[in-house]
Design a protein around this motif. Structure first.
Motif, PDB file in Angstrom:
ATOM      1  N   SER A 448      -7.583   5.847   2.268  1.00 33.61           N
ATOM      2  CA  SER A 448      -7.891   4.005   2.323  1.00 33.61           C
ATOM      3  C   SER A 448      -9.120   5.011   1.734  1.00 33.61           C
ATOM      4  O   SER A 448     -10.194   3.463   1.239  1.00 33.61           O
ATOM      5  N   GLU A 561      -0.143  -3.918   1.905  1.00 33.26           N
ATOM      6  CA  GLU A 561      -0.028  -2.469   0.684  1.00 33.26           C
ATOM      7  C   GLU A 561      -0.846  -2.551  -0.208  1.00 33.26           C
ATOM      8  O   GLU A 561      -1.079  -1.568  -0.152  1.00 33.26           O
ATOM      9  N   GLN A 565      -2.826   1.202  -1.101  1.00 38.57           N
ATOM     10  CA  GLN A 565      -2.914   1.884  -1.795  1.00 38.57           C
ATOM     11  C   GLN A 565      -3.954   1.709  -2.927  1.00 38.57           C
ATOM     12  O   GLN A 565      -3.836   1.948  -4.461  1.00 38.57           O
TER      13      GLN A 565
END
Length: 619
Positions: A448, A561, A565
């Protein structure tokens, strides 16, 4: 300018949101664009300069920032009414009406008409007598030019007609539509086919740069209009782009800020500068009229009666000439490194008053993460405005090109920029380099984070950040969490606290620190509420609370989350950070509430990928 058409604006707004070239709406609902710096510090909005004695009251000196931006000094925005020698002097900042095209408010009429830029009254429709309102559509280009929407060009390219403003009249159809496709224009002189504005906002980009627009596809070109200074660049080759006049991308102010620090400059130069400023205005003008330094030295020697040698005067004028003409090549990192070093030392008096506190006097865990704490009892911040962008922030333009767009005539009198100087207090923290570097290597492997680095490198908004590092992401996010925690203890509002980050991994300028400061203090420099938060027994509690707050957000698990993502916020420039946990008022953040992630402070599972995970694990 009449009273009914004036707009009262705070000085701070004049170097940010509403500077030269920006639009705002007066109480009559008329949109106006602020004129250039030629009209600042002038009498009654003309180009006649105020008396030099009055101008001196608004001068601001910050030698480092002057060198960086290539000017001789700064000036704060003038008051609309100035009292000088018990006489009122009017010095408003003028503006002109923009856009000029208006639409009749009568829905059964909706005729269009252009007005004069100096008209202060409401415009009435020639057909039905109803009040006309300004068009919400304008056009701009990436070079900063702005002009009215090219109504006739748009109509002619679709109808293959030759309608012209001098011979034809236009009418708008469907002004109540929520989309541009539902809005049409037609020539009522020739009863032409109505033409929709569908697709008018479309552009094409390459590497984030606009290279084509709907207008340029139809060979509708930019006129190069700099309306606010009344000049035009007929050679502009940038694509013309349609925009809404109140859209946020019509004006991006370019500003720079500086912490005033003690300088070891040439004291004799400073002395000469003060003596020079105390000369009568006519004598100063005479000296400045000479271009050659030798001539300046010769005439100055007469005024100063031999008090300064020719060598001293040469040093002064040579340094002045360099400042006046050449912006410093110093990088942002080098600039901030000078400030960073001052925060690591005690300064008992002067423009920056600091007191370092021994880290070993805090709780034991504190020294595991931080290497320095400084109370900044008094500081002075200079915020300067040097230009603006339209459509999107630019990275290729020079400071000189920005400055030229603020003046109609560039000469020896235009070598200054608008600025405001504010006083405050703060606290400074330095992170432990060894612990930070070890953690950084682990966090840099996260997928990420790698994606965020790629996204940040493609955005011109973060050009001052350089290559995004885990250290920068950590210090920036921690700064936001600390500010959010400080507001409960120091007495200032969130919007009054601001951050200034000192992050660099270069060998010559290694620094990992942050300054939380307020520019809401009184004119003496400090109210003391924030400084006291750096004391032993208080700071540890505040820092620990800020760290603990990073481990949970009321939007979790969604906030966490989304961060894992691919990111959230504008253009996905934040990971685990939202309005419920890590965002601040826009004025408090250096980089637009972007490049934030709670995961750098504490990870979700406390698996040591968060910098402070060990602290929470120990509890």
């Amino acid at each position: 300018m009449s009273k009914k058409s004036e707009v009262r604006t705070r000085k701070g707004q004049l170097i940010h949101t509403f500077g030269p070239g920006a639009m705002q709406v007066n109480k009559m609902g008329i949109s106006m664009i602020a004129c250039g710096l030629d009209y600042w510090h002038t009498e009654n909005g003309s180009q006649k300069s105020l008396d030099i004695a009055i101008i001196k009251r608004f001068k601001i000196q910050d030698a480092r920032l002057e060198r960086k931006l290539g000017v001789s000094h700064f000036r704060s925005p003038p008051d609309s009414i100035i009292i000088h020698n018990e006489i009122k002097v009017s010095s408003p900042l003028p503006s002109i009406r923009f856009p000029l095209w208006h639409i009749c408010s009568n829905t059964s009429c909706q005729r269009m008409k252009a007005s004069s830029p100096t008209l202060e009254e409401e415009l009435k429709c020639d057909s039905c007598g109803a009040i006309m309102y300004q068009s919400r559509f304008i056009s701009v280009c990436p070079s900063g030019h702005i002009q009215d929407f090219p109504w006739f060009n748009w109509l002619n390219t679709h109808n293959n007609s030759a309608c012209h403003e001098d011979t034809c009249k236009l009418k708008m159809i469907g002004t109540g539509s929520s989309s541009s496709a539902g809005i049409k224009i037609k020539c009522i002189t020739h009863d032409s086919r109505p033409v929709s504005l569908a697709g008018v906002f479309q552009t094409k980009k390459e590497n984030g740069i606009i290279y084509e627009s709907t207008f340029s596809e139809k060979n509708i070109k930019c006129h190069g209009d700099s309306t606010w200074i009344n000049i035009a660049d007929t050679q502009c080759e940038q694509p013309l782009v349609a925009a809404l006049r109140q859209a946020t991308n019509v004006y991006f102010a370019k500003t720079d800020s500086s912490i005033l620090i003690p300088l070891e400059g040439n004291n004799k130069d400073k002395e000469i500068d003060e003596a020079f400023e105390n000369l009568p205005a006519s004598d100063i003008d005479l000296i400045n009229a000479f271009e050659e330094i030798d001539s300046k030295i010769k005439i100055s020697s007469n005024y100063f009666s031999g008090k300064y040698s020719d060598e001293q005067l040469e040093s002064y004028f040579s340094g002045k000439e360099n400042i006046d003409n050449v912006p410093s090549s110093e990088t942002e990192v080098e600039y901030r490194y000078q400030e960073f070093n001052h925060f690591l030392n005690d300064n008992a008096e002067g423009v920056l008053v600091t007191k370092t506190l021994p880290v070993n006097s805090f709780e034991d865990w504190f020294s595991d993460f931080f290497s320095a704490v400084t109370q900044v009892k008094e500081l002075t911040v200079t915020n300067a405005f040097y230009g603006f962008d339209r459509l999107q922030p630019q990275t290729s333009r020079t400071i000189d090109s920005y400055k030229k767009s603020l003046w109609k005539s560039v000469n020896s009198e235009s070598n200054w920029l608008p600025a405001v100087k504010v006083y405050g207090e703060g606290l400074f923290l330095e992170f432990r380099i060894d612990v930070l570097n070890d953690w950084s290597k682990l966090f840099a492997t996260k997928a990420s984070f790698k994606d965020l680095v790629i996204s940040a490198s493609q955005s011109p908004l973060f050009d001052k950040v350089g290559t995004l590092t885990p250290e920068y992401l950590l210090i920036h996010t921690f700064s936001h969490l600390l500010i959010n925690q400080l507001i409960f203890d120091c007495g200032y509002s969130t919007a009054s606290l601001r951050e200034r980050l000192y992050v660099s991994s270069s060998d010559d300028t290694t620094m990992y620190g942050l300054l939380i400061y307020t520019a809401a203090g009184d004119s003496e420099g400090s109210l003391g509420g924030l400084v006291r938060m750096a004391e032993q027994g208080k700071l540890e509690h505040i820092v620990k609370k800020a760290i603990e707050s990073s481990n949970w957000c009321s939007s979790d698990p969604i906030c966490r989350e989304i961060g894992e993502q691919g990111g959230q916020g504008p253009n996905g420039m934040n990971l685990a950070a939202c309005h419920n946990c890590a965002l601040l008022p826009e004025t408090s953040c250096e980089i637009f509430n972007s490049l934030l992630d709670r995961g750098v402070v504490t990870s979700q599972h406390l698996d040591n990928t968060g910098f402070f995970d060990s602290l929470l694990n120990a509890n």
